[in-house]
Each structure stands twice: as structure tokens, then as C-alpha cells.
Motif scaffolding. Structure first.
Motif, mmCIF file in Angstrom:
data_model
loop_
_atom_site.group_PDB
_atom_site.id
_atom_site.type_symbol
_atom_site.label_atom_id
_atom_site.label_comp_id
_atom_site.label_asym_id
_atom_site.label_seq_id
_atom_site.Cartn_x
_atom_site.Cartn_y
_atom_site.Cartn_z
ATOM 1 N N ILE A 27 0.957 -1.307 0.159
ATOM 2 C CA ILE A 27 -0.107 -0.080 0.034
ATOM 3 C C ILE A 27 0.975 1.315 -0.064
ATOM 4 C CG2 ILE A 27 -2.179 -1.214 0.988
ATOM 5 C CD1 ILE A 27 -1.345 0.260 3.649
ATOM 6 N N GLY A 28 2.218 1.230 -0.194
ATOM 7 C CA GLY A 28 3.107 2.156 -0.198
ATOM 8 C C GLY A 28 4.048 2.534 0.788
ATOM 9 N N PHE A 29 3.985 1.919 2.051
ATOM 10 C CA PHE A 29 4.714 2.123 3.350
ATOM 11 C C PHE A 29 6.160 1.568 3.246
ATOM 12 C CE2 PHE A 29 0.359 3.348 4.905
ATOM 13 C CZ PHE A 29 0.544 4.617 5.506
ATOM 14 N N THR A 30 6.993 2.003 2.468
ATOM 15 C CA THR A 30 8.271 0.977 2.039
ATOM 16 C C THR A 30 9.315 1.637 2.885
ATOM 17 O OG1 THR A 30 9.144 2.762 0.385
ATOM 18 C CG2 THR A 30 7.288 1.054 -0.423
ATOM 19 N N ILE A 34 7.249 6.725 1.841
ATOM 20 C CA ILE A 34 5.987 6.580 1.279
ATOM 21 C C ILE A 34 6.173 6.620 -0.321
ATOM 22 C CG2 ILE A 34 3.827 7.522 0.794
ATOM 23 C CD1 ILE A 34 3.738 8.251 3.860
ATOM 24 N N ALA A 35 5.655 5.648 -1.107
ATOM 25 C CA ALA A 35 5.813 5.648 -2.577
ATOM 26 C C ALA A 35 4.763 6.633 -3.087
ATOM 27 C CB ALA A 35 5.511 4.189 -3.189
ATOM 28 N N ALA A 36 5.383 7.364 -4.061
ATOM 29 C CA ALA A 36 4.393 8.468 -4.709
ATOM 30 C C ALA A 36 3.419 7.448 -5.565
ATOM 31 C CB ALA A 36 5.446 9.006 -5.842
ATOM 32 N N GLY A 37 2.167 8.381 -5.638
ATOM 33 C CA GLY A 37 0.930 7.685 -6.381
ATOM 34 C C GLY A 37 0.345 6.490 -5.601
ATOM 35 N N SER A 38 0.901 6.078 -4.345
ATOM 36 C CA SER A 38 0.298 5.131 -3.525
ATOM 37 C C SER A 38 -0.950 5.381 -2.660
ATOM 38 C CB SER A 38 1.177 4.159 -2.797
ATOM 39 O OG SER A 38 1.644 5.176 -1.806
ATOM 40 N N TYR A 39 -1.394 4.555 -2.185
ATOM 41 C CA TYR A 39 -2.441 4.571 -0.986
ATOM 42 C C TYR A 39 -2.172 5.333 0.025
ATOM 43 C CZ TYR A 39 -6.208 3.705 2.238
ATOM 44 O OH TYR A 39 -7.181 3.764 3.262
ATOM 45 N N ALA A 41 0.341 7.370 0.156
ATOM 46 C CA ALA A 41 0.660 8.814 -0.077
ATOM 47 C C ALA A 41 -0.814 9.706 -0.124
ATOM 48 C CB ALA A 41 1.322 8.896 -1.724
ATOM 49 N N SER A 42 -2.023 8.946 -0.339
ATOM 50 C CA SER A 42 -3.041 9.560 -0.144
ATOM 51 C C SER A 42 -3.314 9.754 1.257
ATOM 52 C CB SER A 42 -4.197 8.865 -1.046
ATOM 53 O OG SER A 42 -5.283 9.274 -0.614
ATOM 54 N N MET A 43 -3.124 8.725 1.979
ATOM 55 C CA MET A 43 -3.329 8.935 3.249
ATOM 56 C C MET A 43 -2.465 10.068 4.193
ATOM 57 S SD MET A 43 -3.270 4.943 4.770
ATOM 58 C CE MET A 43 -3.356 5.534 6.543
ATOM 59 N N MET A 44 -1.139 10.191 3.649
ATOM 60 C CA MET A 44 -0.296 11.383 4.017
ATOM 61 C C MET A 44 -0.879 12.458 3.821
ATOM 62 S SD MET A 44 3.713 11.637 3.432
ATOM 63 C CE MET A 44 4.357 13.002 3.164
ATOM 64 N N SER A 45 -1.121 12.469 2.409
ATOM 65 C CA SER A 45 -1.914 13.957 1.980
ATOM 66 C C SER A 45 -3.090 14.456 2.750
ATOM 67 C CB SER A 45 -2.187 13.848 0.336
ATOM 68 O OG SER A 45 -2.790 14.970 0.125
ATOM 69 N N THR A 46 -3.962 13.684 3.233
ATOM 70 C CA THR A 46 -5.317 13.685 3.769
ATOM 71 C C THR A 46 -4.868 14.135 5.452
ATOM 72 O OG1 THR A 46 -6.406 12.144 2.408
ATOM 73 C CG2 THR A 46 -7.121 12.821 4.421
ATOM 74 N N ALA A 47 -3.702 13.298 5.798
ATOM 75 C CA ALA A 47 -3.450 13.800 7.104
ATOM 76 C C ALA A 47 -2.694 15.239 7.234
ATOM 77 C CB ALA A 47 -2.509 12.789 7.755
ATOM 78 N N ALA A 48 -1.850 15.513 6.397
ATOM 79 C CA ALA A 48 -1.111 16.878 6.359
ATOM 80 C C ALA A 48 -2.308 17.714 6.033
ATOM 81 C CB ALA A 48 -0.239 16.648 5.127
#
Length: 95
Positions: A27-30, A34-39, A41-48
């Protein structure tokens, strides 16, 4: 509890612990972040956005990223194993 139930509990715990790092990476937690364009990344954007531009320490995103980079802590491994064991036991009870 019968032998089948004990086996299902053990299998559930084992599968959960082994699969957790795979799922985090998928899901992108590597380990590289955080992998670009991943789920993730979407979570991180929302949290930010919700926190005025930053991801709060101790938030779900921060904890998952930490686990993605460094692996599960002993406490997290125990928690994941407990959830897996519970699911395994419930599935055995349904069968």
C-alpha cells in the motif's frame, strides 16, 4: 478448544505477522519512504491537510510509515499476532 482451533489460532497469528510487512509495502509504506501515487501517499496527503500541512507524530500515517521503514516493533508484532490469532479462532469456530 479442539486441535483444529489451536491450529487455526496459530496459523492466523503466523500469517498476520508474516504478511504485515508485505501489506505495508503493497500500500506504499516502504523502507525508502512513502511511495508516490500510492494509497499511503493519499493517506499522508489527507493527514497533512487535516493537520495544517504536517503529519502529526503518533498518527496512523506516522506509525505505519515507521513500521514500513523499520519493521514492526515487539509490541506491534504482538498486537498483529493477537489479531491474526483471533481471526483464525473465529474462522475455526465458524467451520
Amino acid at each position: 478448544m479442539g486441535l483444529l482451533t489451536y491450529g487455526a489460532v496459530a496459523a492466523g497469528a503466523g500469517v498476520a505477522v508474516v504478511s504485515a510487512p508485505v501489506v505495508l509495502g503493497a500500500i506504499g509504506f516502504t523502507s525508502a519512504g512513502i511511495a508516490a501515487g500510492s494509497y499511503a501517499a493519499s493517506m499522508m496527503s489527507t493527514a497533512a491537510i487535516a493537520n495544517g500541512g504536517g503529519v502529526a507524530a503518533g498518527s496512523v500515517v506516522a506509525v505505519l510509515q515507521s513500521a514500513g521503514m523499520a519493521g514492526l516493533s515487539t509490541a506491534a508484532t504482538g498486537a498483529v499476532a493477537g489479531v491474526g490469532a483471533t481471526v483464525g479462532g473465529l474462522l475455526a469456530a465458524l467451520i
